[in-house]
Write a protein that holds these residues in place. Structure first.
Motif, PDB file in Angstrom:
ATOM      1  N   THR A  71      -9.332   2.344   2.468  1.00 33.13           N
ATOM      2  CA  THR A  71      -8.003   2.893   2.182  1.00 33.13           C
ATOM      3  C   THR A  71      -7.940   4.410   2.391  1.00 33.13           C
ATOM      4  OG1 THR A  71      -8.570   3.134  -0.146  1.00 33.13           O
ATOM      5  CG2 THR A  71      -7.503   1.082   0.490  1.00 33.13           C
ATOM      6  N   ARG A  74      -6.123   6.299   5.341  1.00 33.73           N
ATOM      7  CA  ARG A  74      -4.662   6.120   5.391  1.00 33.73           C
ATOM      8  C   ARG A  74      -3.930   7.261   4.687  1.00 33.73           C
ATOM      9  NH1 ARG A  74      -4.257   0.398   2.950  1.00 33.73           N
ATOM     10  NH2 ARG A  74      -6.119  -0.455   3.900  1.00 33.73           N
ATOM     11  N   GLY A  85      11.126   2.196   6.242  1.00 33.39           N
ATOM     12  CA  GLY A  85       9.877   1.970   5.504  1.00 33.39           C
ATOM     13  C   GLY A  85      10.096   2.169   4.014  1.00 33.39           C
ATOM     14  N   GLY A  89      17.030  -1.957  -1.739  1.00 29.28           N
ATOM     15  CA  GLY A  89      17.539  -2.204  -3.102  1.00 29.28           C
ATOM     16  C   GLY A  89      17.224  -1.094  -4.087  1.00 29.28           C
ATOM     17  N   LEU A  90      16.461  -0.114  -3.656  1.00 27.78           N
ATOM     18  CA  LEU A  90      16.159   1.028  -4.529  1.00 27.78           C
ATOM     19  C   LEU A  90      16.942   2.245  -4.063  1.00 27.78           C
ATOM     20  CD1 LEU A  90      12.248   0.816  -4.896  1.00 27.78           C
ATOM     21  CD2 LEU A  90      13.953  -0.012  -6.500  1.00 27.78           C
ATOM     22  N   PHE A  98       8.428   5.649  -5.952  1.00 24.73           N
ATOM     23  CA  PHE A  98       7.536   4.507  -5.692  1.00 24.73           C
ATOM     24  C   PHE A  98       6.442   4.894  -4.690  1.00 24.73           C
ATOM     25  CE2 PHE A  98       6.623   0.831  -2.897  1.00 24.73           C
ATOM     26  CZ  PHE A  98       5.902   0.059  -3.811  1.00 24.73           C
ATOM     27  N   LEU A 102       2.228   5.237  -4.930  1.00 23.60           N
ATOM     28  CA  LEU A 102       1.255   4.541  -4.070  1.00 23.60           C
ATOM     29  C   LEU A 102       0.147   5.490  -3.619  1.00 23.60           C
ATOM     30  CD1 LEU A 102       3.581   2.441  -1.710  1.00 23.60           C
ATOM     31  CD2 LEU A 102       2.250   1.597  -3.622  1.00 23.60           C
TER      32      LEU A 102
ATOM     33  N   MET B   1      -1.633   0.820 -10.803  1.00 26.09           N
ATOM     34  CA  MET B   1      -1.053   0.514  -9.484  1.00 26.09           C
ATOM     35  C   MET B   1      -0.367  -0.858  -9.469  1.00 26.09           C
ATOM     36  SD  MET B   1      -0.389   1.515  -6.453  1.00 26.09           S
ATOM     37  CE  MET B   1      -1.309   3.033  -6.353  1.00 26.09           C
ATOM     38  N   HIS B   4       2.830  -0.692 -11.193  1.00 25.65           N
ATOM     39  CA  HIS B   4       3.746   0.085 -10.348  1.00 25.65           C
ATOM     40  C   HIS B   4       4.403  -0.841  -9.309  1.00 25.65           C
ATOM     41  CE1 HIS B   4       5.197   3.764  -8.534  1.00 25.65           C
ATOM     42  NE2 HIS B   4       4.699   3.430  -7.358  1.00 25.65           N
ATOM     43  N   LEU B   5       3.582  -1.716  -8.710  1.00 25.46           N
ATOM     44  CA  LEU B   5       4.073  -2.642  -7.679  1.00 25.46           C
ATOM     45  C   LEU B   5       4.959  -3.735  -8.292  1.00 25.46           C
ATOM     46  CD1 LEU B   5       0.688  -2.915  -5.768  1.00 25.46           C
ATOM     47  CD2 LEU B   5       2.794  -2.045  -4.757  1.00 25.46           C
ATOM     48  N   LYS B   8       8.406  -2.408  -9.331  1.00 21.42           N
ATOM     49  CA  LYS B   8       9.307  -2.217  -8.183  1.00 21.42           C
ATOM     50  C   LYS B   8      10.069  -3.516  -7.899  1.00 21.42           C
ATOM     51  CE  LYS B   8       7.657  -3.050  -4.345  1.00 21.42           C
ATOM     52  NZ  LYS B   8       7.505  -4.330  -3.621  1.00 21.42           N
ATOM     53  N   LYS B  11      12.538  -4.196 -10.752  1.00 19.50           N
ATOM     54  CA  LYS B  11      13.690  -3.280 -10.713  1.00 19.50           C
ATOM     55  C   LYS B  11      14.718  -3.754  -9.670  1.00 19.50           C
ATOM     56  CE  LYS B  11      13.074   1.190 -11.450  1.00 19.50           C
ATOM     57  NZ  LYS B  11      12.588   2.564 -11.190  1.00 19.50           N
ATOM     58  N   ILE B  12      14.213  -4.131  -8.496  1.00 20.81           N
ATOM     59  CA  ILE B  12      15.124  -4.596  -7.437  1.00 20.81           C
ATOM     60  C   ILE B  12      15.829  -5.878  -7.893  1.00 20.81           C
ATOM     61  CG2 ILE B  12      15.227  -5.491  -5.056  1.00 20.81           C
ATOM     62  CD1 ILE B  12      12.890  -3.599  -4.375  1.00 20.81           C
ATOM     63  N   SER B  80       5.682   1.007   3.619  1.00 17.08           N
ATOM     64  CA  SER B  80       5.399   1.956   2.536  1.00 17.08           C
ATOM     65  C   SER B  80       4.020   1.690   1.935  1.00 17.08           C
ATOM     66  CB  SER B  80       6.491   1.903   1.471  1.00 17.08           C
ATOM     67  OG  SER B  80       6.558   0.613   0.915  1.00 17.08           O
ATOM     68  N   TRP B  81       3.657   0.424   1.731  1.00 24.10           N
ATOM     69  CA  TRP B  81       2.331   0.155   1.138  1.00 24.10           C
ATOM     70  C   TRP B  81       1.269  -0.214   2.163  1.00 24.10           C
ATOM     71  CZ3 TRP B  81       1.190  -4.948   2.082  1.00 24.10           C
ATOM     72  CH2 TRP B  81       2.246  -5.856   2.147  1.00 24.10           C
ATOM     73  N   VAL B  86      -3.681   2.140  -0.636  1.00 24.54           N
ATOM     74  CA  VAL B  86      -3.781   1.177  -1.752  1.00 24.54           C
ATOM     75  C   VAL B  86      -4.494  -0.086  -1.267  1.00 24.54           C
ATOM     76  CG1 VAL B  86      -1.767   1.897  -3.081  1.00 24.54           C
ATOM     77  CG2 VAL B  86      -1.469   0.244  -1.261  1.00 24.54           C
ATOM     78  N   ARG B  88      -4.581  -3.549  -0.476  1.00 21.83           N
ATOM     79  CA  ARG B  88      -3.475  -4.481  -0.183  1.00 21.83           C
ATOM     80  C   ARG B  88      -3.620  -5.776  -0.972  1.00 21.83           C
ATOM     81  NH1 ARG B  88      -4.097  -3.400   6.245  1.00 21.83           N
ATOM     82  NH2 ARG B  88      -3.214  -1.310   6.313  1.00 21.83           N
TER      83      ARG B  88
END
Lengths: 203, 220
Positions: A71, A74, A85, A89-90, A98, A102, B1, B4-5, B8, B11-12, B80-81, B86, B88
Protein backbone atom coordinates in the motif's frame (compact mmCIF):
# COMPACT_ATOMS: atom_id res chain seq x y z
CA UNK A 1 10.14 11.53 -6.34
CA UNK A 2 11.49 9.45 -9.25
CA UNK A 3 9.30 7.25 -11.39
CA UNK A 4 10.74 4.34 -13.33
CA UNK A 5 8.66 2.28 -15.76
CA UNK A 6 10.30 -0.79 -17.29
CA UNK A 7 8.98 -2.97 -20.12
CA UNK A 8 5.34 -2.32 -19.38
CA UNK A 9 2.88 -4.48 -21.28
CA UNK A 10 -0.90 -4.29 -21.31
CA UNK A 11 -3.44 -5.87 -23.61
CA UNK A 12 -7.22 -5.95 -23.78
CA UNK A 13 -8.83 -9.10 -25.18
CA UNK A 14 -5.44 -10.22 -26.59
CA UNK A 15 -5.03 -6.91 -28.40
CA UNK A 16 -1.91 -5.13 -27.05
CA UNK A 17 -2.39 -1.48 -26.11
CA UNK A 18 0.98 -0.84 -24.51
CA UNK A 19 4.00 -2.89 -25.58
CA UNK A 20 7.44 -2.81 -23.95
CA UNK A 21 6.94 0.72 -22.67
CA UNK A 22 9.78 2.13 -20.59
CA UNK A 23 10.06 5.58 -19.07
CA UNK A 24 12.27 7.29 -16.56
CA UNK A 25 10.99 10.44 -14.88
CA UNK A 26 13.18 12.45 -12.53
CA UNK A 27 11.88 14.12 -9.42
CA UNK A 28 10.17 17.42 -10.23
CA UNK A 29 10.04 16.73 -13.96
CA UNK A 30 6.91 17.58 -15.96
CA UNK A 31 6.11 15.13 -18.72
CA UNK A 32 3.39 15.63 -21.31
CA UNK A 33 1.71 12.59 -22.82
CA UNK A 34 0.01 13.00 -26.16
CA UNK A 35 -1.38 10.73 -28.83
CA UNK A 36 -4.53 9.80 -30.73
CA UNK A 37 -7.62 8.26 -29.15
CA UNK A 38 -7.05 4.68 -28.07
CA UNK A 39 -3.28 5.02 -27.98
CA UNK A 40 -3.17 4.04 -24.29
CA UNK A 41 -2.64 7.40 -22.55
CA UNK A 42 -5.32 6.86 -19.90
CA UNK A 43 -4.41 3.17 -19.63
CA UNK A 44 -0.82 4.15 -18.85
CA UNK A 45 -1.86 6.58 -16.11
CA UNK A 46 -4.31 4.05 -14.65
CA UNK A 47 -1.57 1.42 -14.46
CA UNK A 48 0.81 3.88 -12.81
CA UNK A 49 -1.84 4.77 -10.21
CA UNK A 50 -2.69 1.13 -9.42
CA UNK A 51 -6.27 1.36 -10.74
CA UNK A 52 -5.46 -1.01 -13.58
CA UNK A 53 -3.50 -4.25 -13.29
CA UNK A 54 -0.43 -4.62 -15.51
CA UNK A 55 0.20 -7.74 -17.62
CA UNK A 56 3.99 -7.56 -17.24
CA UNK A 57 6.74 -5.07 -16.48
CA UNK A 58 7.67 -3.01 -13.46
CA UNK A 59 6.66 0.36 -12.10
CA UNK A 60 8.97 1.78 -9.49
CA UNK A 61 8.09 4.82 -7.39
CA UNK A 62 11.11 5.99 -5.44
CA UNK A 63 12.46 2.77 -3.99
CA UNK A 64 9.18 0.87 -4.07
CA UNK A 65 7.55 -1.21 -6.78
CA UNK A 66 3.84 -0.75 -7.50
CA UNK A 67 2.12 -3.96 -6.43
CA UNK A 68 -1.44 -4.62 -5.24
CA UNK A 69 -0.01 -6.14 -2.04
CA UNK A 70 1.95 -3.04 -1.03
CA UNK A 71 0.00 0.00 0.00
CA UNK A 72 2.90 2.38 0.71
CA UNK A 73 3.78 3.49 -2.88
CA UNK A 74 0.14 4.44 -3.48
CA UNK A 75 0.54 7.29 -0.99
CA UNK A 76 3.03 9.00 -3.31
CA UNK A 77 0.87 8.92 -6.45
CA UNK A 78 -2.41 10.65 -7.19
CA UNK A 79 -4.46 10.15 -10.33
CA UNK A 80 -6.80 12.91 -11.50
CA UNK A 81 -8.94 11.07 -14.04
CA UNK A 82 -12.00 11.56 -16.21
CA UNK A 83 -14.39 10.67 -13.37
CA UNK A 84 -14.57 12.37 -10.00
CA UNK A 85 -13.43 9.32 -8.02
CA UNK A 86 -15.81 10.45 -5.28
CA UNK A 87 -19.23 9.37 -3.98
CA UNK A 88 -22.19 11.18 -5.58
CA UNK A 89 -24.27 10.56 -2.43
CA UNK A 90 -21.83 12.48 -0.24
CA UNK A 91 -21.25 16.23 -0.15
CA UNK A 92 -18.04 17.77 -1.44
CA UNK A 93 -16.83 18.25 2.12
CA UNK A 94 -17.77 14.71 3.19
CA UNK A 95 -15.94 13.26 0.19
CA UNK A 96 -12.77 15.14 1.08
CA UNK A 97 -13.04 14.09 4.74
CA UNK A 98 -13.54 10.46 3.64
CA UNK A 99 -10.55 10.55 1.28
CA UNK A 100 -8.31 12.26 3.86
CA UNK A 101 -9.25 9.47 6.29
CA UNK A 102 -8.15 6.85 3.76
CA UNK A 103 -4.71 8.47 3.71
CA UNK A 104 -4.57 8.66 7.50
CA UNK A 105 -4.78 12.44 7.42
CA UNK A 106 -6.89 14.67 9.64
CA UNK A 107 -9.64 16.75 8.06
CA UNK A 108 -8.21 20.13 9.02
CA UNK A 109 -7.21 21.11 5.50
CA UNK A 110 -10.51 20.17 3.87
CA UNK A 111 -12.24 23.56 4.11
CA UNK A 112 -9.11 25.36 2.94
CA UNK A 113 -8.85 23.10 -0.14
CA UNK A 114 -12.49 23.68 -1.03
CA UNK A 115 -12.03 27.44 -0.63
CA UNK A 116 -8.96 27.36 -2.85
CA UNK A 117 -10.88 25.78 -5.74
CA UNK A 118 -13.95 27.96 -5.17
CA UNK A 119 -16.25 25.22 -3.92
CA UNK A 120 -16.70 26.50 -0.36
CA UNK A 121 -20.25 27.70 -1.09
CA UNK A 122 -21.19 24.25 -2.45
CA UNK A 123 -19.38 22.16 0.14
CA UNK A 124 -22.60 20.96 1.79
CA UNK A 125 -24.20 19.97 -1.49
CA UNK A 126 -24.15 16.33 -2.61
CA UNK A 127 -21.78 16.07 -5.56
CA UNK A 128 -24.43 14.39 -7.72
CA UNK A 129 -25.81 17.91 -8.09
CA UNK A 130 -22.44 19.35 -9.15
CA UNK A 131 -21.86 20.51 -12.73
CA UNK A 132 -18.99 19.09 -14.81
CA UNK A 133 -16.85 22.10 -14.01
CA UNK A 134 -17.57 21.79 -10.27
CA UNK A 135 -16.61 18.11 -10.37
CA UNK A 136 -13.35 19.07 -12.06
CA UNK A 137 -12.73 21.61 -9.28
CA UNK A 138 -13.51 18.91 -6.69
CA UNK A 139 -10.88 16.67 -8.31
CA UNK A 140 -8.40 19.54 -8.01
CA UNK A 141 -9.37 20.00 -4.34
CA UNK A 142 -8.65 16.28 -3.74
CA UNK A 143 -5.30 16.65 -5.50
CA UNK A 144 -4.38 19.66 -3.34
CA UNK A 145 -5.51 17.88 -0.18
CA UNK A 146 -3.49 14.70 -0.78
CA UNK A 147 -0.35 16.63 -1.73
CA UNK A 148 1.17 13.55 -3.42
CA UNK A 149 4.68 13.68 -4.85
CA UNK A 150 3.68 12.29 -8.25
CA UNK A 151 0.63 13.72 -10.00
CA UNK A 152 -0.99 11.93 -12.93
CA UNK A 153 -3.27 14.46 -14.58
CA UNK A 154 -5.57 13.11 -17.27
CA UNK A 155 -7.09 15.95 -19.33
CA UNK A 156 -7.02 18.30 -16.31
CA UNK A 157 -8.62 21.24 -18.15
CA UNK A 158 -11.66 19.29 -19.28
CA UNK A 159 -14.88 21.00 -18.17
CA UNK A 160 -13.15 24.00 -16.59
CA UNK A 161 -14.27 27.55 -17.39
CA UNK A 162 -11.77 30.40 -17.89
CA UNK A 163 -11.53 31.01 -14.11
CA UNK A 164 -10.99 27.30 -13.61
CA UNK A 165 -8.23 27.23 -16.21
CA UNK A 166 -6.58 30.18 -14.48
CA UNK A 167 -6.86 28.36 -11.15
CA UNK A 168 -5.27 25.27 -12.67
CA UNK A 169 -2.36 27.33 -14.06
CA UNK A 170 -1.77 28.74 -10.55
CA UNK A 171 -1.80 25.24 -9.07
CA UNK A 172 0.58 24.07 -11.76
CA UNK A 173 3.04 26.81 -10.78
CA UNK A 174 2.71 25.88 -7.10
CA UNK A 175 3.29 22.22 -7.86
CA UNK A 176 6.35 23.11 -9.91
CA UNK A 177 7.72 25.18 -7.03
CA UNK A 178 7.13 22.24 -4.70
CA UNK A 179 9.04 19.92 -7.09
CA UNK A 180 6.07 17.69 -7.85
CA UNK A 181 6.63 15.12 -10.56
CA UNK A 182 3.85 15.41 -13.11
CA UNK A 183 2.58 13.37 -16.02
CA UNK A 184 -0.04 15.34 -17.93
CA UNK A 185 -2.26 13.87 -20.65
CA UNK A 186 -3.82 16.26 -23.12
CA UNK A 187 -4.79 16.45 -26.78
CA UNK A 188 -3.71 20.10 -26.88
CA UNK A 189 -0.12 19.70 -28.06
CA UNK A 190 0.65 23.44 -27.94
CA UNK A 191 -0.56 23.80 -24.37
CA UNK A 192 1.35 20.68 -23.33
CA UNK A 193 4.59 21.90 -24.87
CA UNK A 194 4.20 25.24 -23.03
CA UNK A 195 3.90 23.68 -19.58
CA UNK A 196 6.02 20.52 -19.71
CA UNK A 197 9.71 19.70 -19.96
CA UNK A 198 9.20 17.08 -22.64
CA UNK A 199 6.39 15.31 -24.44
CA UNK A 200 5.95 11.59 -25.04
CA UNK A 201 3.86 10.71 -28.06
CA UNK A 202 1.97 7.40 -27.88
CA UNK A 203 0.63 5.81 -31.04
CA UNK B 1 -10.20 2.42 8.96
CA UNK B 2 -12.85 -0.31 8.93
CA UNK B 3 -15.27 1.94 10.79
CA UNK B 4 -14.43 4.83 8.45
CA UNK B 5 -15.39 2.69 5.43
CA UNK B 6 -18.59 1.33 7.05
CA UNK B 7 -19.72 4.79 8.17
CA UNK B 8 -19.38 6.04 4.59
CA UNK B 9 -21.83 3.37 3.34
CA UNK B 10 -24.18 3.98 6.28
CA UNK B 11 -24.13 7.75 5.70
CA UNK B 12 -25.00 7.38 2.01
CA UNK B 13 -27.80 4.92 2.85
CA UNK B 14 -29.16 7.05 5.72
CA UNK B 15 -29.47 9.88 3.21
CA UNK B 16 -30.96 8.02 0.26
CA UNK B 17 -32.66 5.05 2.00
CA UNK B 18 -32.56 3.33 -1.40
CA UNK B 19 -31.11 -0.03 -0.36
CA UNK B 20 -33.19 -0.85 2.73
CA UNK B 21 -36.43 0.53 1.26
CA UNK B 22 -36.09 -1.44 -1.99
CA UNK B 23 -35.17 -4.65 -0.15
CA UNK B 24 -38.06 -4.27 2.29
CA UNK B 25 -40.64 -3.55 -0.40
CA UNK B 26 -39.39 -6.45 -2.50
CA UNK B 27 -39.37 -8.83 0.50
CA UNK B 28 -42.88 -7.75 1.48
CA UNK B 29 -44.17 -8.21 -2.09
CA UNK B 30 -42.75 -11.73 -2.37
CA UNK B 31 -44.16 -12.58 1.07
CA UNK B 32 -47.62 -11.45 -0.08
CA UNK B 33 -47.32 -13.51 -3.26
CA UNK B 34 -46.37 -16.60 -1.23
CA UNK B 35 -49.20 -15.99 1.27
CA UNK B 36 -51.77 -15.72 -1.53
CA UNK B 37 -50.36 -18.65 -3.50
CA UNK B 38 -50.44 -21.00 -0.50
CA UNK B 39 -53.90 -19.88 0.70
CA UNK B 40 -55.51 -22.98 -0.81
CA UNK B 41 -53.21 -25.30 1.15
CA UNK B 42 -52.48 -23.64 4.54
CA UNK B 43 -51.10 -26.89 6.02
CA UNK B 44 -48.32 -26.93 3.44
CA UNK B 45 -47.18 -23.44 4.45
CA UNK B 46 -45.77 -24.73 7.75
CA UNK B 47 -43.68 -27.29 5.86
CA UNK B 48 -42.43 -24.87 3.22
CA UNK B 49 -42.13 -21.70 5.34
CA UNK B 50 -38.40 -22.09 6.24
CA UNK B 51 -37.49 -22.57 2.55
CA UNK B 52 -39.72 -19.68 1.47
CA UNK B 53 -38.14 -17.41 4.08
CA UNK B 54 -34.62 -18.11 2.80
CA UNK B 55 -35.67 -17.71 -0.83
CA UNK B 56 -36.98 -14.24 0.06
CA UNK B 57 -33.78 -13.40 1.98
CA UNK B 58 -31.59 -14.62 -0.90
CA UNK B 59 -33.53 -12.58 -3.49
CA UNK B 60 -33.58 -9.42 -1.37
CA UNK B 61 -29.84 -9.81 -0.68
CA UNK B 62 -29.15 -9.71 -4.43
CA UNK B 63 -31.02 -6.40 -4.67
CA UNK B 64 -29.09 -4.92 -1.77
CA UNK B 65 -25.68 -6.13 -2.95
CA UNK B 66 -26.31 -4.84 -6.44
CA UNK B 67 -27.13 -1.37 -5.17
CA UNK B 68 -24.37 -1.32 -2.55
CA UNK B 69 -21.69 -2.01 -5.15
CA UNK B 70 -23.28 0.34 -7.69
CA UNK B 71 -22.28 3.16 -5.32
CA UNK B 72 -18.67 2.33 -6.15
CA UNK B 73 -19.22 2.52 -9.91
CA UNK B 74 -20.95 5.91 -10.02
CA UNK B 75 -18.31 8.57 -10.84
CA UNK B 76 -15.75 5.74 -10.36
CA UNK B 77 -15.95 6.35 -6.62
CA UNK B 78 -13.93 3.17 -6.06
CA UNK B 79 -10.85 5.03 -7.36
CA UNK B 80 -10.84 6.86 -4.01
CA UNK B 81 -9.87 3.68 -2.12
CA UNK B 82 -8.26 1.67 -4.95
CA UNK B 83 -5.54 4.34 -5.27
CA UNK B 84 -5.31 5.02 -1.52
CA UNK B 85 -2.76 3.34 0.76
CA UNK B 86 -5.41 1.14 2.39
CA UNK B 87 -5.64 -2.63 2.63
CA UNK B 88 -8.31 -3.39 0.01
CA UNK B 89 -9.25 -6.50 1.99
CA UNK B 90 -10.58 -4.14 4.66
CA UNK B 91 -12.84 -2.57 2.04
CA UNK B 92 -14.30 -6.05 1.41
CA UNK B 93 -14.85 -6.65 5.14
CA UNK B 94 -16.48 -3.21 5.42
CA UNK B 95 -18.78 -4.05 2.50
CA UNK B 96 -19.75 -7.38 4.15
CA UNK B 97 -20.58 -5.60 7.41
CA UNK B 98 -22.54 -2.82 5.64
CA UNK B 99 -24.44 -5.35 3.52
CA UNK B 100 -25.16 -7.47 6.60
CA UNK B 101 -26.56 -4.44 8.44
CA UNK B 102 -28.79 -3.48 5.47
CA UNK B 103 -30.04 -7.02 4.82
CA UNK B 104 -30.73 -7.70 8.52
CA UNK B 105 -32.67 -4.43 8.90
CA UNK B 106 -34.83 -5.24 5.86
CA UNK B 107 -35.30 -8.85 7.09
CA UNK B 108 -36.41 -7.59 10.52
CA UNK B 109 -38.88 -5.29 8.75
CA UNK B 110 -40.48 -7.92 6.50
CA UNK B 111 -40.24 -10.93 8.80
CA UNK B 112 -43.13 -9.71 10.97
CA UNK B 113 -45.56 -9.57 8.00
CA UNK B 114 -44.06 -12.90 6.85
CA UNK B 115 -45.17 -14.61 10.08
CA UNK B 116 -48.54 -12.81 10.12
CA UNK B 117 -49.49 -13.40 6.45
CA UNK B 118 -48.34 -17.01 6.43
CA UNK B 119 -49.93 -17.59 9.86
CA UNK B 120 -46.83 -19.24 11.30
CA UNK B 121 -46.41 -20.23 14.96
CA UNK B 122 -43.90 -18.19 16.96
CA UNK B 123 -43.23 -20.59 19.86
CA UNK B 124 -39.48 -21.02 19.39
CA UNK B 125 -36.23 -19.54 20.68
CA UNK B 126 -35.84 -16.04 19.28
CA UNK B 127 -32.16 -16.07 20.22
CA UNK B 128 -31.54 -19.18 18.10
CA UNK B 129 -33.62 -17.70 15.28
CA UNK B 130 -31.52 -14.53 15.44
CA UNK B 131 -28.34 -16.61 15.31
CA UNK B 132 -29.57 -18.50 12.21
CA UNK B 133 -30.50 -15.20 10.52
CA UNK B 134 -27.12 -13.68 11.38
CA UNK B 135 -25.05 -16.62 10.14
CA UNK B 136 -27.28 -17.30 7.11
CA UNK B 137 -27.38 -13.71 5.86
CA UNK B 138 -23.72 -13.29 6.82
CA UNK B 139 -22.78 -16.25 4.62
CA UNK B 140 -24.92 -15.00 1.73
CA UNK B 141 -23.47 -11.47 1.83
CA UNK B 142 -19.87 -12.69 2.24
CA UNK B 143 -20.26 -14.77 -0.95
CA UNK B 144 -22.28 -11.97 -2.58
CA UNK B 145 -19.71 -9.25 -1.83
CA UNK B 146 -16.97 -11.41 -3.33
CA UNK B 147 -19.01 -11.97 -6.51
CA UNK B 148 -19.97 -8.28 -6.62
CA UNK B 149 -16.28 -7.39 -6.37
CA UNK B 150 -15.38 -9.78 -9.19
CA UNK B 151 -18.16 -8.38 -11.41
CA UNK B 152 -17.59 -4.75 -10.38
CA UNK B 153 -16.03 -3.81 -13.72
CA UNK B 154 -18.24 -6.11 -15.84
CA UNK B 155 -20.87 -4.66 -18.12
CA UNK B 156 -23.44 -7.37 -17.37
CA UNK B 157 -22.96 -7.29 -13.60
CA UNK B 158 -26.69 -6.89 -12.84
CA UNK B 159 -27.28 -10.26 -14.50
CA UNK B 160 -24.03 -11.88 -13.41
CA UNK B 161 -24.55 -11.38 -9.67
CA UNK B 162 -27.69 -13.59 -9.38
CA UNK B 163 -26.36 -16.09 -11.92
CA UNK B 164 -23.17 -16.59 -9.89
CA UNK B 165 -24.63 -16.06 -6.43
CA UNK B 166 -27.57 -18.48 -6.49
CA UNK B 167 -25.55 -21.65 -7.20
CA UNK B 168 -22.72 -20.55 -4.87
CA UNK B 169 -25.10 -19.74 -2.03
CA UNK B 170 -27.33 -22.81 -2.45
CA UNK B 171 -25.49 -24.81 0.29
CA UNK B 172 -26.07 -21.83 2.60
CA UNK B 173 -29.76 -21.67 1.66
CA UNK B 174 -30.11 -25.44 2.29
CA UNK B 175 -28.33 -25.30 5.66
CA UNK B 176 -30.26 -22.20 6.75
CA UNK B 177 -33.57 -23.80 5.69
CA UNK B 178 -32.72 -26.97 7.66
CA UNK B 179 -31.83 -24.93 10.77
CA UNK B 180 -35.01 -22.83 10.51
CA UNK B 181 -37.16 -25.92 9.90
CA UNK B 182 -35.79 -27.71 12.96
CA UNK B 183 -36.20 -24.54 15.01
CA UNK B 184 -39.85 -24.11 13.93
CA UNK B 185 -40.45 -27.75 14.96
CA UNK B 186 -38.86 -26.95 18.34
CA UNK B 187 -36.21 -29.66 17.94
CA UNK B 188 -33.31 -29.33 20.42
CA UNK B 189 -30.22 -27.51 19.15
CA UNK B 190 -28.09 -30.66 19.53
CA UNK B 191 -30.04 -32.37 16.72
CA UNK B 192 -29.38 -29.61 14.17
CA UNK B 193 -26.20 -27.88 15.31
CA UNK B 194 -24.40 -29.58 12.38
CA UNK B 195 -26.30 -27.29 9.94
CA UNK B 196 -25.55 -24.27 12.08
CA UNK B 197 -21.85 -25.15 11.97
CA UNK B 198 -22.03 -25.33 8.16
CA UNK B 199 -23.45 -21.79 8.12
CA UNK B 200 -20.74 -20.56 10.48
CA UNK B 201 -18.06 -22.28 8.36
CA UNK B 202 -19.32 -20.67 5.14
CA UNK B 203 -19.39 -17.26 6.81
CA UNK B 204 -15.84 -17.53 8.15
CA UNK B 205 -14.28 -19.20 5.07
CA UNK B 206 -15.79 -16.83 2.50
CA UNK B 207 -15.06 -13.76 4.64
CA UNK B 208 -11.40 -14.79 4.94
CA UNK B 209 -11.15 -15.76 1.29
CA UNK B 210 -12.73 -12.47 0.22
CA UNK B 211 -10.38 -10.52 2.48
CA UNK B 212 -7.37 -12.24 0.90
CA UNK B 213 -8.33 -12.03 -2.78
CA UNK B 214 -10.21 -8.70 -2.91
CA UNK B 215 -6.90 -6.90 -3.37
CA UNK B 216 -6.41 -8.54 -6.76
CA UNK B 217 -9.95 -8.60 -8.11
CA UNK B 218 -10.86 -4.92 -7.86
CA UNK B 219 -8.20 -3.72 -10.31
CA UNK B 220 -9.43 -3.13 -13.84
Amino acid sequence: MNLQVTNLFKSFYRSPVIKSFSLSVNSGERIGISGPNGSGKTTLLKMLSGIMAIDSGDIQVGNHFIDPEFTLPRKSIHYLGHSAGAYPGLTGEENLIFISGLYGMDALGVTECLEKVGLDSAKEKQIKYYSQGMLQRLKLAITILLDSDILLLDEPLSGLDSNGIQLFQQLLDEWQENKKTMLIVSHDHNWLSSITDRIIYLN
Amino acid sequence: MLLHLILKDLKIEMRSKEIIASMFIFGLSVTLIFALAFQVAPVMIHTFAPGLLWVVILFTSVLGLNRLFSLEREEHALWSWVTAPVDRGLVYIAKVISALIFVLISVILFIIPFFIFLNLPTEFSFFQFGLILLLGTGSIVSIGCLISGITLQAGLRDVLIPILLFPSASPVAIAATKCTGFLFENKPLTTWNFWLLILASFFVIFSLFGYLVFNKIVEE
